[in-house]
Every structure is written in C-alpha cells, then in structure tokens.
Scaffold this motif. Structure first.
Motif: not given
Length: 71
Positions: A41-46, A26-31, A36-38
């Motif tokens: 992907s931020k939502s999925q990471g959280v 999740g941290i990797i997806n968040l970063m 990439g200002d996506n």
C-alpha cells in the motif's frame, strides 16, 4: 478563437483537478500503508502521488501550449 482559448483554459483546469485527485488518493493510500505497516500500500501510494504530480505538471505546462496551435 476566443472559444478555443477558453476551452483550452477549461481543459487545463480539469486536468489539474484530476491530477490533484490522484495525488490526494495517493496520500491516503500512503498513510493507510504506514498505519497498517503494509509495504504494498505504501508503494502504491507513492506511485499515485508521483503520477498525480505529473498530471498536474501536464495540465500547467503542456495543455496551455494548445492555445498557440492555430495562431
């Protein structure tokens, strides 16, 4: 009974390790989402980070209660 207690201890360790893996993913997806200002992907990471934390809590609090199941 010692075998059952050691199995519960091992299960607790495995569940915590799985939760930690999901949290790191999740941290990797968040970063990646911030890089990439996506927003997706931020939502999925959280979501993955919070789910990993929940699984870790289950491994630390709920799984050890199984050892008292048969005593």
């Amino acid at each position: 009974m010692d075998f059952f207690n050691s199995a519960v201890s091992s299960l607790s360790t495995v569940v915590v390790a799985i939760g930690a893996g999901v949290g790191v993913w999740g941290i990797i997806n968040l970063m990646e989402g911030y890089g990439g200002d996506n927003p997706a992907s931020k939502s999925q990471g959280v979501k993955q980070l919070m789910a990993g934390g929940g699984v870790i809590l289950l491994g630390l609090r709920v799984v050890p209660l199984l050892s008292g199941l048969f005593s």
